[in-house]
Enzyme design. Sequence first.
Site, PDB file in Angstrom:
ATOM      1  CB  SER A   1      -0.996   0.009   1.161  1.00 22.02           C
ATOM      2  OG  SER A   1      -0.424  -0.488   2.317  1.00 22.02           O
TER       3      SER A   1
ATOM      4  CG  HIS B   1      -3.153  -0.440  -2.777  1.00 27.14           C
ATOM      5  ND1 HIS B   1      -3.386   0.868  -2.448  1.00 27.14           N
ATOM      6  CD2 HIS B   1      -3.245  -1.131  -1.612  1.00 27.14           C
ATOM      7  CE1 HIS B   1      -3.609   0.963  -1.147  1.00 27.14           C
ATOM      8  NE2 HIS B   1      -3.531  -0.228  -0.626  1.00 27.14           N
TER       9      HIS B   1
ATOM     10  CD  GLU C   1      -4.420   3.659  -4.987  1.00 24.53           C
ATOM     11  OE1 GLU C   1      -4.608   4.874  -4.908  1.00 24.53           O
ATOM     12  OE2 GLU C   1      -3.662   3.050  -4.199  1.00 24.53           O
TER      13      GLU C   1
ATOM     14  CG  ASN D   1      -3.331   4.383   1.693  1.00 21.14           C
ATOM     15  OD1 ASN D   1      -4.500   4.655   1.977  1.00 21.14           O
ATOM     16  ND2 ASN D   1      -2.871   3.149   1.738  1.00 21.14           N
TER      17      ASN D   1
END
Length: 694
Positions: A408, A429, A441, A479
């Site tokens: 991540s 991801h 992702e 993130n």
Amino acid sequence: MSHSETQAVRTEVVGKAGLIILNNPPVNALGLKLREGIVDALSELNGDANVEAIVIYGEGKAISAGADITEFGKTPKLPTLPEVVNAIETSEKPVATVLHGVALGGGLEVCLASHARVALKGTLLGLPEVTLGLLPGAGGTQRLTRLVDLETAIDLITSGRKVDAAKALEIGLVDQIGQGAPRDVALKAANDIIEGDLKTRVTGELTAEIDVDVLAAAQEKYDRKRPKLIAPIKAVEAASHAAKPIQEGAKLERELFLELMESPDRQGLIHAFSAERATRQFPEAGAQPRACDTAGVIGGGTMGVGIATAMLLAGITVTILETSTERADNAKAAIEKNLASAVKRGKLSEKARDERLASLSASADLTDLSDVDVVVEAVFEDLAVKTEIFQKLDKICKPGAVLGTNTSYLDVNDIAAATSRPESVVGLHFFSPAHIMRLLEVVVADKTTDDVVATALAMAARMKKVAVRSGVCDGFIGNRILAHYRKVADYLLLDGNSFEQVDKALEDFGFAMGPFAVGDLAGLDIGWATRKRKAPTRPAEERYVTIADHICENGWFGRKTGRGYYLYGDSKSREPNPDVVEIVEQVRASEGIEPRAVSDEEIVSRYMTAMISEASRVVEEGIALRPIDVDAVFLFGYGFPRHLGGPLNYADRVGAAQLVAQIETYAKEDPHYWQVPSLLQKLADSNGSFADLN
Ligand code: HSC
């Protein structure tokens, strides 16, 4: 047999049957050409002495998905859909419709105005306008309430829920289920009408039974909902006019529809609809994907189990890999549990579950992955552990296998460099729970080749995921942005607001949960570990809030330990944790902070401005392809309120100049954190918008 042709609508006369054939790929959206074509075709067939019954059917995958969304916001061109629908209902000769694929929104309204409806097995019918911030504007609320009972009609109109043909027959929405190709069913329907075997009636002449209690209950339900969306409330209001003569009720419905057309919710919801589709446009999308029929998932934790479940549900054969046979068997059992719950929720038949389970195996031997098409590594976030696995995979996997990592935030280039085939390595991801969350992702590293990216896209499509292309950076798109704006919540807390007020302000704004409640749900230890990891690289000028660290030092990690910012008892309600309130006060005192609470409006403004700032940088640096990709990440992975369209769609509502002014104001207190991103500045200077960059 006579024949006339327009581009989107054809007519054909076969014996006594007059056919109106819709041909506007991909979904027969009712754009201008179709609307004109239907009106002309009705007039032509009504004037043809040979024709005794008219039937409308569609070519391609559906009768119609409704009004053409791409025309919204432009000057309406005549005939409007209500006029088309009126022409159908008032046709001298009986008109039936054959429904196949989907009959949605305006597409269903065309069917409702017809004098009989025959649906092919499996057709999905619905009025999903509320999901776009609208209501059915071509008589849907007036005619559905005349055909089915009020409670069912209100449920369908306000939820946007679809029903299949069998259910539609049961509730009286269609008259027959047909078998065969739409054209054959259409010819049979015409014959049945002529022979008296298919009854016809004028829907608008039926009476709607309006029960004010049912309407009041629906109004109240949607009044209470948060965020309070206006479309379902207006849809109930429109339905309340169904006891009036059809023309009168339809006029009032149209007025409410036009009112909603102007609402920001409508704009946001349609943007969200487009975002889901726009993200498919990758530069690598044209490459020929490699095979992705068999996969290995390394790691049997929550993430690996979710990924394996998602793959199995998509018909991919999966081997789940763990460090011991016992752990592998536990992971397999967890996957079986996920599939059982899919059966329970009606998402999967028992037969399909058994088939999926037959293509699942568990192993503790990495060499069992020697023949799989795709590997997804989902182990602990530790570069050393991951690189060791990739070194082994490099030796074991067949040439051409796609090697994916579910990291991540780690650098996918570093992981790829551990192999002799970095071109086959890609970041995949997933978001937890991976078999439920739609976002994926796809992280494209320096050497990842186009066909590998195209494979990730193909696999995502198979799993019905929304795949968003991301470049490599710490945290990728989502993130990275989260890590930035989440700090604002801590600053607000340190400076004087309570964590409940911050949560409540953001929940009132539209988020399902505020940031502190989310932290408790996700586990406060996760953020703690990230902060420790980033501590060595934290700039000296950055404000650092220690409150969360103190909470974690007590072993309070949120819901899983029964306490975090809130206390969690047996009930679902949350109570502020008095010990945390005390910690907050102590930290403020130790830092000499005079508490100063800001308004709810300012809480939202600071939080959203911070989110938009980092999102703007992510676009500017090319980490995200376009602003709409950032919106998709937040809509499908982070629970961003759909009616607000995503962070950068929302940014356009606020306006770049206003955002720059806000950042400049906040920067007076903290110039390190609040800096104007150059892309945002450029948009402010040129009076531009993020939408221009999509
Ligand atoms: C409506 O009908 C309003 C009316 O009540 C009244 C209006 C009149 C009032 C006037 C007053 C004066 N339009 O999703 P996919 C495109 S509101 C244009 O990838 P799937 C889609 O963008 C409408 N385009 O395929 C995509 O394009 P791309 C209510 C539409 O098989 C391509 O088709 N209807 C479109 O996964 C393929 O779509 C809805 O809300 C449309 N209506 O799903 C239905 N619908 O290839 C919305 C689709 O360029 N549509 N496209 O990316 C859907 O739910 C799904 O698209 C389907 C197909 C289930 C139809």
